[in-house]
Enzyme design. Sequence first.
Site, short mmCIF file in Angstrom:
data_model
loop_
_atom_site.label_atom_id
_atom_site.label_comp_id
_atom_site.label_asym_id
_atom_site.label_seq_id
_atom_site.Cartn_x
_atom_site.Cartn_y
_atom_site.Cartn_z
N GLN A 138 -3.38 18.13 7.82
CA GLN A 138 -2.47 17.75 6.74
C GLN A 138 -2.94 18.23 5.39
OE1 GLN A 138 -2.05 13.48 7.15
NE2 GLN A 138 -0.97 13.64 9.09
N HIS A 193 -4.45 12.57 6.05
CA HIS A 193 -4.23 11.57 5.00
C HIS A 193 -4.94 11.91 3.69
CE1 HIS A 193 -2.99 8.05 7.89
NE2 HIS A 193 -2.42 9.20 8.20
N GLU A 201 6.39 2.49 3.36
CA GLU A 201 6.62 1.62 2.21
C GLU A 201 7.12 2.36 0.98
OE1 GLU A 201 2.96 -1.53 3.21
OE2 GLU A 201 3.00 -0.46 1.28
N TYR A 219 -2.47 -3.27 -2.80
CA TYR A 219 -1.26 -3.14 -1.99
C TYR A 219 -1.50 -3.31 -0.49
CZ TYR A 219 1.19 -2.48 -6.23
OH TYR A 219 1.73 -2.72 -7.48
N TYR A 241 -0.56 3.47 16.57
CA TYR A 241 0.25 4.39 17.38
C TYR A 241 0.17 4.03 18.86
CZ TYR A 241 0.49 7.17 13.11
OH TYR A 241 0.70 7.57 11.82
#
Length: 410
Positions: free
Chosen positions: A123, A187, A283, A293, A304
């Site tokens: 990613q 991430h 979110e 948060y 998963y």
Amino acid sequence: MKAITNSILVGCSLLLLSSCSKTELVDDNDTGLTDGPGVETSQPNTNYAPAFAGQTRVKAVRTTVAFQGTAISTGLTAPWGITALPDGRLLITQKAGTMRIATTSGTLSLPISGIPAVNSSGQGGLLGLCIDPQFASNRMIYWVFSENVTGGTQTSVAKGRFAQNEQSIENATVIYRAGPAYNGTLHYGGRILFDRTGNLIVSTGERSDLATRPLAQSVTSGLGKIIRINTNGQPAAGNPTFSAAGALPELYSIGHRNPQGLALHPTSGEIWQSEHGPRGGDEINRLQAGRNYGWPTITYGIEYSGSAIGAPIQQQNGLEQPAYYWDPVISPSGMVFYTGNRIAEWQNNLFIAALSGTHIVRLVVENNRVIGEERLLTSENQRFRDITQGTDNMLYAITDGGRLYRIDRS
């Protein structure tokens, strides 16, 4: 390109999708908000109850004027970030480590050189970008990328001057690195924007693995955070103070998983953020300085594998609730509030690029609550990565498949 209606679109093949212009038409007498269910019809992954009415699966809303999403270019390679230049053209990052300029008719420049090397595995890569509010005079660009460092990779922030000949970035400098480094490729977060005080807001991911996931709750780590820095990479004046020993002064908020969207509310100037959940629990957050948060202590998603995350709990004192969440996920990425004058009913609505959802989300927000949701360009079957508003008041979106779309009334 000639706009065509949904009834004709059904007959278009996937090959034609790259060249057809698409219009989603509705009854002009429709009031917009419907009395029926929301746009999501699939079963959720969990039976978790929302914290308040309207936190998920709100009523559907429909745009009441004809509009179209036109693929004006198909020549990009894994684009990740897009922003408008003052002259109306669009500056776009490509994941492998290049930037390109696109005109609003879809003509692409050659790749721009001078960008520090990225690690584009997984990613990672060249991620979000923004331009300086004074770009017209200083030509400064800021971007986020995954950088190879000792011990693995990091989410890093760099800046540089866009050369007058538009062929290179001059004096590119890394101004911030979110530590600790980790030997993984997931991430990174990766969005960046200027707030109204002239400071940079940067999103960082918690790097996904169980080993790094708890660092989203650690104030001594830059992972899983919203960072607020000045243009030299130093902690911005007025940042919140977190009470734990060794708290990093650049932290704005903590407890995030993989935040890939940032947008400023057009009236309040508050920062809104999109965040990838696990299996369920994507979110939208209205960020407030110094708040937590929740990830991974609270979440509306599961692993998963199907197993629970943590306790599992969805609410806890001292941890913020999302303004909105999705289960199943849509994988929300880049986003923007619409402030244009092309489609009046879109004013101050939030538009979000959805990856696994393969559509553009339109959220109607009133008094900091989501009251309606619409899915746009669903027939394109594209992983939408980022979206921005051009100086012409039209929306422009990029997809992982290399397309650049213009979205406007037909």
